[in-house]
Design an enzyme around this catalytic site. Structure first.
Site, mmCIF file in Angstrom:
data_model
loop_
_atom_site.group_PDB
_atom_site.id
_atom_site.type_symbol
_atom_site.label_atom_id
_atom_site.label_comp_id
_atom_site.label_asym_id
_atom_site.label_seq_id
_atom_site.Cartn_x
_atom_site.Cartn_y
_atom_site.Cartn_z
ATOM 1 N N HIS A 1 0.816 -1.215 0.000
ATOM 2 C CA HIS A 1 0.000 0.000 0.000
ATOM 3 C C HIS A 1 0.857 1.276 0.000
ATOM 4 O O HIS A 1 0.341 2.375 -0.183
ATOM 5 C CB HIS A 1 -0.921 -0.002 1.220
ATOM 6 C CG HIS A 1 -2.175 0.800 1.040
ATOM 7 N ND1 HIS A 1 -2.449 1.508 -0.108
ATOM 8 C CD2 HIS A 1 -3.227 1.016 1.875
ATOM 9 C CE1 HIS A 1 -3.620 2.122 0.022
ATOM 10 N NE2 HIS A 1 -4.110 1.843 1.223
ATOM 11 N N ASP B 1 -2.273 2.327 -4.461
ATOM 12 C CA ASP B 1 -3.483 2.780 -3.778
ATOM 13 C C ASP B 1 -4.594 1.751 -3.903
ATOM 14 O O ASP B 1 -4.549 0.860 -4.766
ATOM 15 C CB ASP B 1 -3.947 4.123 -4.350
ATOM 16 C CG ASP B 1 -2.957 5.242 -4.075
ATOM 17 O OD1 ASP B 1 -2.255 5.157 -3.049
ATOM 18 O OD2 ASP B 1 -2.877 6.181 -4.881
#
Length: 407
Positions: A370, A374
């Site tokens: 992450h 995204d």
């Protein structure tokens, strides 16, 4: 002449290997290029070939960790090859028998009288049992009248259920260097990445239909089966080109994005998990992908995979479904930023055109870092994989199945 055989470097950045198994015995006659040992590095298991012919003397034991460049055996190249091909063995001299000596009876040892009651632990034993959380009634004492001694308490282990009379043995074995490195990398991936997993499901009916129609013709012409891996690899490549952040890695304060797709495929080998790489998979056809998957899987199974064949990779595909896994959260293969987990295919009721129908469904999982990917990109990537697998004729074959399969 005696040749010193040193551990060769199996690859860049590898400074130590472990002797997994000697394939010859001390004193054997070996031929040049004969495999004499299997060595584990932190990336692969490799064979060590003899550099010359002669009588071998081993200088390291199985399980020893040896540095690259260290001498592991000697080969006497001046020794003649024995007739019949058998290595000369050192003559074993029988050890002279020692005359039996009368055993003296042990002298009686004075012991202090125990001050605690029969069947109960001594103060020292009680302290140890309390620390372990073990009830004295669960321990058999070996002291006088069944008293529990300190040694009894030290050796006591918590109960693992009520014994039923079956075998309750256990064994210990040393983890190979490869397995230890895999463990380190998995822990590192969990600790050093912001790893999340997103899930989806795929209706495999279209792929089932294509395989049923063309698999025999495909295998007859190309010599390999038309499996699921080529469809998934093609679908992943398409998605990587749509979402290049998933085909990226973090290097310090920079993000490296690749314009090629080197796809790592997780396969199970005799020494554990191997992750060979399909180079420039974006340039391969369905036949090319299936042939490369088969080649790498065979090399991994036979222990012939090299470090170079497992180095690199920009994205990984792992197929836990072959072992029956329904759903999992695969762990990223660092320094990559994404891994796709395939699972078993099960007929499930789903809604199609307002009707409930039974279809072969596979759950898929994308674990991603992450820090650079995204949620929108990760979900979009997995949806793109799903769309391609559910409509392969249009999105992966350009509406020309025979041309795509080279039939």
């Amino acid at each position: 002449m005696v040749l010193e055989m040193k551990v060769p470097s199996p690859g860049e950045s590898i400074t130590e290997v472990e002797i997994a198994e000697w394939l010859v015995q001390d004193g054997d006659y070996v031929e040049k290029d004969q495999a004499i040992a299997e060595v584990d590095s932190d990336k692969a298991t490799l064979e060590l070939p003899a550099e010359e012919s002669g009588i071998i003397t081993l200088k390291a034991e199985e399980g020893d960790a040896v540095a690259v460049g260290e001498v592991v055996c000697l080969i006497d190249t001046s020794a003649a090859k024995p007739e019949g091909g058998d290595a000369p063995k050192a003559e074993e001299k029988a050890a002279p028998k020692e005359e039996a000596k009368p055993v003296e009876a042990p002298k009686p040892v004075e012991t202090k009288t125990e001050t605690y009651a029969s069947g109960t632990p001594s103060p020292a034993a009680k302290k140890i049992l309390d620390e372990k959380g073990i009830e004295p009634s669960a321990v058999s004492g070996t002291g006088r009248d069944g008293r529990i001694t300190k040694e009894d308490a030290v050796q006591a282990v918590p109960s693992m259920g009520t014994p039923t009379g079956g075998s309750r043995g256990e064994s210990r074995s040393k983890l190979s260097m490869l397995r230890r490195k895999v463990a380190e990398r998995l822990v590192s991936a969990k600790n050093e990445t912001a790893m999340l997993t997103t899930f989806n499901e795929v209706d495999m009916s279209p792929i089932f239909t294509l395989r049923k129609q063309y698999k025999e013709e495909f295998k007859e012409k190309h010599g390999v089966s038309l499996g699921f891996m080529s469809f998934f690899t093609k679908a992943v490549i398409r998605a990587l080109q749509m979402y290049p952040a998933v085909n990226s890695m973090i290097d310090g304060k920079e993000m490296i994005t690749y314009d090629f797709c080197d796809i790592s495929i997780a396969v199970s080998g005799p020494k554990g998990l191997m992750v060979p790489v399909i180079r420039n998979a974006e340039n391969l056809t369905f036949r090319g992908v299936e042939a490369e998957v088969k080649r790498l899987a065979i090399r991994a199974r036979d222990g012939q995979i090299t470090v170079d064949e497992m180095t690199g990779g920009t994205f990984t595909i792992s197929n836990g479904g072959v072992f029956g896994s329904m759903l999992s959260t695969p762990i990223i293969n660092p320094p990559q930023s994404g891994i796709l987990g395939m699972h078993n295919i099960v007929e499930r009721p789903i809604a199609k055109d307002g009707q409930v129908v039974i279809a072969p469904i596979m759950y898929v999982a994308l674990s991603y870092d992450h820090r650079i990917i995204d949620g929108k990109e990760s979900v979009g990537f997995l949806v793109a994989v799903k769309e391609a697998l559910e409509n392969p004729q249009e999105l992966l074959m350009d509406n020309n199945v025979k041309k795509a399969l080279e039939l």
